[in-house]
Design an enzyme around this catalytic site. Structure first.
Site, mmCIF file in Angstrom:
data_model
loop_
_atom_site.group_PDB
_atom_site.id
_atom_site.type_symbol
_atom_site.label_atom_id
_atom_site.label_comp_id
_atom_site.label_asym_id
_atom_site.label_seq_id
_atom_site.Cartn_x
_atom_site.Cartn_y
_atom_site.Cartn_z
ATOM 1 N N SER A 98 57.634 103.788 52.526
ATOM 2 C CA SER A 98 56.848 103.582 53.748
ATOM 3 C C SER A 98 57.733 103.286 54.946
ATOM 4 C CB SER A 98 55.904 102.385 53.596
ATOM 5 O OG SER A 98 55.052 102.552 52.533
ATOM 6 N N HIS B 241 49.050 112.664 55.558
ATOM 7 C CA HIS B 241 49.938 112.021 54.587
ATOM 8 C C HIS B 241 50.223 112.936 53.412
ATOM 9 C CE1 HIS B 241 49.837 108.094 56.488
ATOM 10 N NE2 HIS B 241 48.543 108.270 56.673
ATOM 11 N N HIS C 87 49.961 95.883 57.602
ATOM 12 C CA HIS C 87 50.615 97.124 57.184
ATOM 13 C C HIS C 87 51.392 97.766 58.334
ATOM 14 C CE1 HIS C 87 51.428 100.745 54.979
ATOM 15 N NE2 HIS C 87 50.782 101.486 55.846
ATOM 16 N N ASN D 181 58.795 92.162 55.021
ATOM 17 C CA ASN D 181 58.008 90.968 55.372
ATOM 18 C C ASN D 181 58.196 89.891 54.304
ATOM 19 O OD1 ASN D 181 56.256 93.135 53.851
ATOM 20 N ND2 ASN D 181 55.402 91.142 53.299
ATOM 21 N N MET E 87 54.741 98.157 45.502
ATOM 22 C CA MET E 87 53.709 98.913 44.783
ATOM 23 C C MET E 87 54.187 100.308 44.358
ATOM 24 S SD MET E 87 50.604 97.895 47.342
ATOM 25 C CE MET E 87 50.493 96.235 48.041
ATOM 26 N N HIS F 117 50.618 106.870 44.845
ATOM 27 C CA HIS F 117 50.685 105.544 44.213
ATOM 28 C C HIS F 117 49.553 105.374 43.200
ATOM 29 C CE1 HIS F 117 52.570 105.091 48.231
ATOM 30 N NE2 HIS F 117 53.357 104.199 47.643
ATOM 31 N N TYR G 49 47.745 102.817 43.079
ATOM 32 C CA TYR G 49 46.595 102.153 43.734
ATOM 33 C C TYR G 49 45.635 103.151 44.357
ATOM 34 C CZ TYR G 49 49.370 102.427 48.129
ATOM 35 O OH TYR G 49 50.104 102.853 49.202
ATOM 36 N N GLU G 50 46.081 104.406 44.538
ATOM 37 C CA GLU G 50 45.173 105.450 45.057
ATOM 38 C C GLU G 50 44.350 106.058 43.922
ATOM 39 O OE1 GLU G 50 47.395 108.113 48.151
ATOM 40 O OE2 GLU G 50 48.909 107.246 46.842
HETATM 41 N N1 HPA Z 1 53.679 93.093 48.831
HETATM 42 C C1 HPA Z 1 53.595 94.254 48.134
HETATM 43 N N2 HPA Z 1 54.041 95.408 48.590
HETATM 44 C C2 HPA Z 1 54.636 95.424 49.793
HETATM 45 C C3 HPA Z 1 54.767 94.266 50.575
HETATM 46 C C4 HPA Z 1 54.260 93.024 50.065
HETATM 47 O O1 HPA Z 1 54.353 91.954 50.687
HETATM 48 N N3 HPA Z 1 55.410 94.626 51.719
HETATM 49 C C5 HPA Z 1 55.667 95.960 51.631
HETATM 50 N N4 HPA Z 1 55.200 96.449 50.458
#
Ligand code: HPA
Length: 268
Positions: free
Chosen positions: A27, A58, A238, A226, A202, A80, A82-83
């Site tokens: 990302s 995307h 995000h 982050n 992820m 991913h 999660y999708e």
């Molecule tokens: N958690 C999970 N996945 C992520 C994060 C996070 O804080 N930041 C970027 N991808």
């Protein structure tokens, strides 16, 4: 003749080079594609059997071209779990790299910080992982792959030496793979730290497992975008994750133009 999972468009077959390394961009890191020369790009939707992410704009692209005089392939965009994709589908680009002839993969991702000594905007080289999504790209087979050294020690040592020379700060650490798509709770971040994680994300782990199962050498880098939930008093966004990734592309470029030719010569 060996089985080819993916049928490739002509522009790729006509490129006529064998990429020794496949790079997956996480990302915000897509800008790295501009580092390639003599690039041939194809949409994932032009490669038969490659999973394509549903979101508008995307779709994902495969680029092949030259970096520091060496042929490489870049997957810009990944699918991913999660999708709703399986871990096997999430690792499809690695099987595509293997089909193109690559022996090595360099995986990148955006990750949250779990180790309080790390800072946003920095990089972490994975020395191991925790598969907390509890999914495997090898499910359905009986492929008992050794995972004592998923991330190649020799390649890691070389990357570390080059990063030190160029002056790029590169942490070492354990990446925890969680399914998402929601970010973690503060309690989960504390749990991950107790379990020995330094960063959380992820992606990447299904690709790394798949690559090892194919006998490919793996290195992986997390862009630390982050602090994990609850570590900074701020909520997670995000958009900010993507922005930090975009700013970190310059240091990724500086490192990879040095490292890619050396990765290739180490395998010769
Ligand atoms: N958690 C999970 N996945 C992520 C994060 C996070 O804080 N930041 C970027 N991808």
């Amino acid at each position: 003749m060996s089985f080819s999972e993916f049928s490739l468009p002509e522009s790729l077959s006509e490129w006529g080079q064998k990429p020794r390394i496949g790079l997956v961009l996480g990302s915000g890191l897509g800008g790295f594609v501009d580092s390639l020369e003599n690039t041939v790009s194809v949409g994932y939707d032009d490669i038969d059997r490659l999973p394509v992410s549903g979101g508008e704009g995307h779709a994902g692209k495969l680029h092949v071209g030259m970096l520091a005089g060496e042929p490489i392939a870049i997957a810009q965009g990944r699918v991913h779990t999660y999708e709703g994709w399986s871990a096997r589908e999430a690792a499809a680009t690695v099987r595509l790299f293997h089909q193109l002839g690559a022996e090595m993969v360099l995986l990148t991702n955006a990750a949250g910080i779990v180790n309080p000594d790390f800072q946003p905007g920095g990089w972490m080289m994975l020395n191991d992982h925790l598969n907390l999504a509890c999914l495997s790209p090898l499910a359905g087979g009986s492929h008992f792959v050794d995972q004592t050294e998923v991330y190649s020690k020799a390649l890691r040592e070389m990357l570390r030496a080059r990063a030190d020379e160029i002056g790029i700060s590169l942490h070492d650490g354990v990446y925890a793979w969680v399914n998402g798509p929601e970010y973690e709770t503060p309690a989960e971040i504390r749990m991950l730290r107790t379990l020995g994680a330094d960063a959380v994300g992820m992606s990447t782990v299904p690709e790394a497992i798949q690559a090892r199962a194919l006998g490919m050498h793996v290195v992986a880098l997390s862009c630390l975008t982050n602090y994990g939930a609850g570590m900074s008093g701020e909520s997670l966004d995000h958009g900010e994750v993507m922005d930090v990734g975009k700013k970190a592309v310059a240091s990724l470029h500086d490192l990879l133009v040095e490292v890619v030719p050396e990765m290739i010569s180490q395998q010769d």
